[in-house]
Design an enzyme around this catalytic site. Structure first.
Site, PDB file in Angstrom:
ATOM      1  N   GLY A   1      51.936   4.694  79.738  1.00  0.00           N
ATOM      2  CA  GLY A   1      52.899   3.785  80.355  1.00  0.00           C
ATOM      3  C   GLY A   1      52.193   2.460  80.584  1.00  0.00           C
ATOM      4  O   GLY A   1      51.079   2.431  81.123  1.00  0.00           O
ATOM      5  N   ALA A   2      52.846   1.365  80.179  1.00  0.00           N
ATOM      6  CA  ALA A   2      52.166   0.070  80.170  1.00  0.00           C
ATOM      7  C   ALA A   2      51.531  -0.318  81.517  1.00  0.00           C
ATOM      8  O   ALA A   2      50.326  -0.615  81.566  1.00  0.00           O
ATOM      9  CB  ALA A   2      53.125  -1.005  79.673  1.00  0.00           C
TER      10      ALA A   2
ATOM     11  N   ARG B   1      44.469   1.759  72.631  1.00  0.00           N
ATOM     12  CA  ARG B   1      45.854   1.741  72.141  1.00  0.00           C
ATOM     13  C   ARG B   1      46.253   0.275  72.005  1.00  0.00           C
ATOM     14  O   ARG B   1      45.929  -0.520  72.882  1.00  0.00           O
ATOM     15  CB  ARG B   1      46.823   2.434  73.122  1.00  0.00           C
TER      16      ARG B   1
ATOM     17  N   GLN C   1      58.137  12.667  76.350  1.00  0.00           N
ATOM     18  CA  GLN C   1      57.907  12.074  77.676  1.00  0.00           C
ATOM     19  C   GLN C   1      59.170  12.141  78.538  1.00  0.00           C
ATOM     20  O   GLN C   1      59.084  12.232  79.765  1.00  0.00           O
ATOM     21  CB  GLN C   1      57.467  10.601  77.550  1.00  0.00           C
TER      22      GLN C   1
ATOM     23  N   ASP D   1      56.743  -2.118  76.659  1.00  0.00           N
ATOM     24  CA  ASP D   1      55.286  -2.164  76.500  1.00  0.00           C
ATOM     25  C   ASP D   1      54.781  -3.589  76.302  1.00  0.00           C
ATOM     26  O   ASP D   1      53.652  -3.911  76.666  1.00  0.00           O
ATOM     27  CB  ASP D   1      54.849  -1.296  75.319  1.00  0.00           C
TER      28      ASP D   1
ATOM     29  N   ASN E   1      59.190  -1.020  72.980  1.00  0.00           N
ATOM     30  CA  ASN E   1      59.203   0.151  73.869  1.00  0.00           C
ATOM     31  C   ASN E   1      59.192   1.395  72.985  1.00  0.00           C
ATOM     32  O   ASN E   1      59.209   1.305  71.750  1.00  0.00           O
ATOM     33  CB  ASN E   1      60.432   0.113  74.792  1.00  0.00           C
ATOM     34  N   LYS E   2      59.173   2.534  73.628  1.00  0.00           N
ATOM     35  CA  LYS E   2      59.076   3.805  72.908  1.00  0.00           C
ATOM     36  C   LYS E   2      60.043   3.886  71.727  1.00  0.00           C
ATOM     37  O   LYS E   2      61.178   3.434  71.829  1.00  0.00           O
ATOM     38  CB  LYS E   2      59.343   4.938  73.907  1.00  0.00           C
TER      39      LYS E   2
HETATM   40  O1  MRU Z   1      53.548   6.250  74.532  1.00  0.00           O
HETATM   41  P1  MRU Z   1      53.815   6.022  75.985  1.00  0.00           P
HETATM   42  O2  MRU Z   1      54.234   7.259  76.711  1.00  0.00           O
HETATM   43  O3  MRU Z   1      52.685   5.296  76.673  1.00  0.00           O
HETATM   44  O4  MRU Z   1      55.065   5.035  75.985  1.00  0.00           O
HETATM   45  C1  MRU Z   1      55.471   4.480  77.198  1.00  0.00           C
HETATM   46  C2  MRU Z   1      56.725   3.710  77.106  1.00  0.00           C
HETATM   47  O5  MRU Z   1      57.269   3.489  76.056  1.00  0.00           O
HETATM   48  C3  MRU Z   1      57.237   3.135  78.396  1.00  0.00           C
HETATM   49  O6  MRU Z   1      58.630   3.004  78.358  1.00  0.00           O
HETATM   50  C4  MRU Z   1      56.621   1.750  78.639  1.00  0.00           C
HETATM   51  O7  MRU Z   1      55.230   1.802  78.594  1.00  0.00           O
HETATM   52  C5  MRU Z   1      57.049   1.183  79.934  1.00  0.00           C
HETATM   53  S1  MRU Z   1      56.433   2.083  81.302  1.00  0.00           S
HETATM   54  C6  MRU Z   1      56.953   1.374  82.723  1.00  0.00           C
END
Ligand code: MRU
Length: 346
Positions: free
Chosen positions: A47-48, A89, A196, A237, A247-248
């Protein structure tokens, strides 16, 4: 329910190991940068915003035992640590923001003894934790104004407590609306391949008493068609200067579906997720992850034939034209994004 995703405790970064959820709530102590980089790659911490706090604390872990006698030697080591952590990452802006903040803390104090610079780097990382806690509350406050009593919200991945320090961005809006007494229902997309949404979002929403239903990712369109979704809220992100938001993977599809069904599509993110050095989402580096994540369930059970080709981008970019508003810690941004982002974020 009070839950802390990440904290600095006993000279270590203490995180919830998110790969163990929802089976077990396990905490992990990280004491060196190798361990941190591994935990980031394996999504034990993710998560960012959480990555921003983790990376800045990571810089301290990387330099705290440095034997450097002067700033030149120290900076050499610092830059190596930053480059190493930065290679964990590529997509989340906050990870790099956390590293830059730590570097800035050192550069601004280069006239001080190395031992003092180390302390100031730790101090900066602890500030980042506070900033995150505060900005999530602000996002929650601004975002809750967009939510009506009785709304049903669709979300994807996890942009909640587990993606930040302790409140969340997209889910922070939901927690805040609920705290105002609004009755909210949530549909959580399971979020293939690493689930997730199923493992983390459904877990924390249930723990916090939010009326939650889990759906397979491919159910979203049908739900919208049935008129059962009032809005979509996702995290981000990295957000470019024109409002394009990474984003995801799957978020872009939800935004396209939302536009077709005339449902508001919101991105919720702190100002630290904006990258004003890039003009559009085309410049965002999208992490490619391993084929194993797609062809098997957590490396346990094969679900695809051996040898099949796989394409596994971890994120996609939602173009700004599809975003109804971006909920930030400084207020709600609406189009035209380019100028409004400049005004509010810069
Ligand atoms: O691969 P991840 O689980 O790190 O992906 C996270 C996301 O896509 C979240 O939506 C994003 O980081 C925002 S978290 C507040």
């Amino acid at each position: 329910m009070s839950l802390t995703t990440l904290e600095w405790r006993d000279n270590a970064i203490r995180i919830i190991d998110q790969t163990c959820l929802p089976r077990k709530l396990v905490y992990l102590e990280i004491r060196n940068i190798k361990g941190l980089s591994q935990a980031i790659k394996e999504l034990k911490v993710r998560g960012a915003p959480a990555l921003g706090a983790a990376s800045s604390l990571g810089v301290y872990l990387g330099i705290k035992n440095s034997p450097a006698k002067n700033f030149t030697q120290f900076k050499n080591e610092l830059d190596k640590v930053i480059a190493y952590l930065g290679s964990s990452r590529p997509t989340a802006r906050n990870l790099f923001w956390g590293l830059e903040q730590a570097r800035q803390a050192a550069l601004a104090n280069q006239d001080k003894p190395v031992s003092r610079i180390k302390e100031l780097i730790l101090q900066k990382a602890l500030e980042i934790i506070k900033i995150d806690q505060q900005s999530c509350r602000e996002i929650g406050k601004y975002g809750a104004e967009l939510i009506k009593d009785g709304d049903t919200i669709l979300t994807v991945c996890n942009a909640g407590i587990l993606a930040t320090i302790d409140y969340g961005t997209a889910l922070g809006v939901i927690y805040s609306a609920k705290a105002q007494g609004k009755k909210i229902k949530v549909f959580a997309c399971e979020t293939r391949p690493l689930l997730q949404g199923a493992r983390l979002t459904a877990w924390e929403l249930l723990k916090n008493g939010v009326d939650t239903a889990l759906i397979c990712d491919n159910t979203a369109g049908f739900l919208m068609r049935q008129g059962r979704i009032n809005c979509v809220i996702a995290g981000a992100d990295r957000i470019a200067a024109n409002g394009d938001a990474a984003n995801k993977i799957g978020t872009l599809g939800l935004a396209i579906l939302s536009q077709y069904h005339k449902i508001p599509f919101y991105i919720a993110a702190p100002s630290t997720t904006f990258d004003l050095n890039i003009k559009s989402g085309k410049e965002i580096i999208i992490e490619q992850r391993s084929r194993e994540e797609v062809v098997s369930l957590f490396s346990r059970q094969p679900i695809a034939p051996e040898g099949v080709k796989v394409y596994n981008p971890a994120f996609d970019v939602t173009v700004h034209e599809l975003i109804s508003a971006i909920i930030t810690d400084k207020g709600v941004l609406r189009p035209p994004y380019q100028e409004n982002i400049k005004r509010l974020i810069q």
